[in-house]
Design an enzyme around this catalytic site. Structure first.
Site, short mmCIF file in Angstrom:
data_model
loop_
_atom_site.label_atom_id
_atom_site.label_comp_id
_atom_site.label_asym_id
_atom_site.label_seq_id
_atom_site.Cartn_x
_atom_site.Cartn_y
_atom_site.Cartn_z
N ASN A 288 0.81 -1.23 0.00
CA ASN A 288 0.00 0.00 0.00
C ASN A 288 0.84 1.27 0.00
O ASN A 288 0.40 2.31 -0.49
CB ASN A 288 -0.95 0.00 1.20
CG ASN A 288 -2.29 -0.60 0.82
OD1 ASN A 288 -2.67 -0.59 -0.34
ND2 ASN A 288 -3.00 -1.16 1.80
N HIS B 62 -1.83 -8.07 4.45
CA HIS B 62 -0.42 -7.68 4.41
C HIS B 62 -0.19 -6.42 3.59
O HIS B 62 0.84 -6.27 2.93
CB HIS B 62 0.44 -8.86 3.91
CG HIS B 62 0.02 -10.15 4.52
ND1 HIS B 62 0.24 -10.44 5.85
CD2 HIS B 62 -0.65 -11.20 4.02
CE1 HIS B 62 -0.29 -11.62 6.12
NE2 HIS B 62 -0.83 -12.10 5.04
N CYS B 63 -1.16 -5.52 3.65
CA CYS B 63 -1.05 -4.23 2.96
C CYS B 63 -0.79 -4.40 1.47
O CYS B 63 -0.15 -3.56 0.86
CB CYS B 63 0.08 -3.38 3.56
SG CYS B 63 -0.29 -2.74 5.16
N ASN B 64 -1.24 -5.53 0.91
CA ASN B 64 -1.02 -5.74 -0.53
C ASN B 64 -2.35 -6.12 -1.15
O ASN B 64 -2.60 -7.28 -1.48
CB ASN B 64 0.03 -6.84 -0.73
CG ASN B 64 0.50 -6.93 -2.18
OD1 ASN B 64 -0.29 -6.66 -3.10
ND2 ASN B 64 1.74 -7.29 -2.39
#
Ligand SMILES: Cc1ncc(COP(=O)(O)O)c(C=O)c1O
Length: 484
Positions: free
Chosen positions: A152, A410-412
């Site tokens: 992100n 996982h901020c993805n």
């Protein structure tokens, strides 16, 4: 691990199942034996893990520090008298010397020529990425090109791009391996507009799937007119990044991911030519040589200091050199070898788990072998009827075995959405009422679909026993049903 059994007065030794598995592993991955130095370090520098029975498998979240790093840093601080750098008094100059020495050491570690690159200290990778985002001279007619598979903090740069009228283009990743479609990439790279600002960003290693996207893209993109931002946050901890071979314009690093301590320090490695393109949207104490209120103007400090707002984290920075030297004393290639052996074994073992009815227990998101990937193993667990175990529940159960995994996206979001099969419609519904939706309502809209997966990430002092314990934990889900 070897338990004696007395039969007929003869002392025999029965191998523990883990020993048997270890022997088979050593035969399948003969290179592992060359990494025994790391088992010694685990018993000395990282003894706290086994003393407390921890199985740490979250290295992409954060690395672990050796005890000697703490001792060396404390000794430096205990013996020195250091003041805020960038003044000409004795204690300030002593600190400035150490900060500049660390800067030089970071360049040396990444084999980056000081003629080509400079190191800007930041708080973390995100700080480095934000610096690029806010300073890159996006404008109408410019393009920000990036892969679906991105953290992100790289996705977030699109907000700077958009707000300044630049176009944002994503290149998808394809299931099942979740690699980029190279034909689409080649086409997208053809779209750089001459005379305009074109920025291409991708991760050297996905923090979601472990996929290693080729470093060859750097030269390919540059030859087509792109500036290249390489996110090396999850690549650097167990791979060599040699900046005499690869020449990305911008590289972000979080040091704690490489050697655990200290947190709060990272850097942007920037090519000097690319840095000239950057336009800071403001200035601050430390970043200017001269500013006038009356004349309403300022001069930016040349070099890295012009990008480091306020006082750098000066007492922590010497610990970065200590950490890098520690990694060098172990050898990044040795770490890489070990991580890949253990990753290969864990993937094989997890994919071999089936329920009695023949249905698989595990779904892996990412490549099912060690080819062009790193030590991140992202999965979900399914019951015999194919129903998903909530990754947060599995993480909680792992805690009971003292196994540290990480559940979530996982901020993805890009990799997650392709991995988990979300459609554009699914996601647009989630954002329709975004100003009024609570997080709980958002979960309802997303309609029972999982919002994440379970990540094990292997690193510096992972042992065979660690991955074995995780595989054993996974086995306990065989023939288990999702309840509720
Ligand atoms: C690939 C990648 N990029 C960027 C980041 C952001 O790092 P930080 O949170 O240290 O700023 C992370 C963190 O996990 C990451 O894995």
């Amino acid at each position: 691990m070897v338990s004696p059994i007395v039969t007929d007065m003869k002392l025999q030794f029965a191998l523990h199942p883990m020993d048997t598995a270890f022997e088979a592993f050593r035969q399948a991955y003969p290179a592992f034996d060359s990494t025994s130095k790391l088992d010694e370090l685990r018993a000395t520098e990282y003894a706290r893990l086994d003393r407390q029975g921890h199985v740490y498998l979250d290295y992409t979240g954060g690395g672990l520090y050796a005890e000697s790093q703490l001792r060396d840093h404390l000794a430096l601080l205990s013996e020195g008298v250091f003041g805020n750098p960038h003044s000409k008094n004795l204690t300030s100059m002593a600190m400035t010397r150490l900060v500049e020495q660390t800067r030089e050491y970071v360049l040396q570690y990444f084999n980056a020529s000081p003629d080509e690159y400079m190191v800007i200290f930041t708080q973390n990778s995100t700080g480095a990425l934000k610096l690029v985002g806010e300073s890159y001279p996006f404008g109408p007619g410019d393009t920000y090109l990036l892969t679906f598979d991105n953290h992100n903090s790289v996705n977030g740069i699109r907000e700077f791009a958009r707000s300044k009228g630049a176009m944002v283009t994503y290149i998808p990743v394809l299931p099942p391996d979740l690699r980029v479609d190279t034909d689409q990439l080649a086409q997208a790279l053809e779209t750089a507009r001459p005379g305009k600002n074109n920025l291409f960003a991708y991760p050297a290693q996905s923090n979601f799937t472990g996929v290693q996207h080729p470093l060859e893209w750097i030269a390919q993109a540059k030859s087509k007119g792109w500036d290249v931002l390489l996110d090396a946050a999850s690549f650097a901890p167990s791979n060599r990044l040699d900046l005499s071979l690869w020449h990305p314009d911008f590289v972000d690093i979080s040091f704690y991911k490489i050697f655990g301590y200290p947190t709060g320090t990272g850097c942007l490695l920037v090519r000097k030519t690319a840095s000239q393109k950057l336009r800071r949207p403001w200035y601050a104490g430390g970043t200017i040589t001269f500013s006038s209120v009356v004349a309403n103007d300022h001069y930016l400090t040349p070099g890295p200091a012009g990008f480091e707002d306020g006082t750098v984290n000066y007492l922590s920075l010497p610990a970065v050199e200590i950490g890098l030297k520690f990694i060098e004393s172990v050898g990044i290639d040795l770490i890489h070898t070990r991580v890949m052996c253990l990753t290969g074994w864990l993937i094989d073992r997890l994919l071999a788990l089936y329920h009695s009815n023949g249905n698989p227990l595990i779904r892996l998101y990412g490549p099912p072998n060690t080819h062009l990937r790193g030590g991140t193993v992202q999965v979900n667990f399914f019951d015999p009827e194919g129903r998903l175990f909530d990754c947060n529940d599995v993480e909680r159960l792992a805690n009971e075995e003292r196994i540290s995994l990480r559940a979530g996206c996982h901020c993805n979001p890009g990799a997650r959405e392709v991995a988990l099969g979300f459609t554009k419609q699914d996601l647009e519904d989630c954002f329709r009422d975004k100003d009024r939706l609570t997080f709980e309502q958002f979960l309802e809209v997303i309609d029972g679909k999982t919002t994440g997966a379970l990540r094990a990430s292997i690193g510096l002092v992972t042992t065979f026993a660690d991955v074995y314990k995780y595989a054993q934990f996974a086995e306990t889900f065989i023939d288990r049903y999702v309840t509720g």
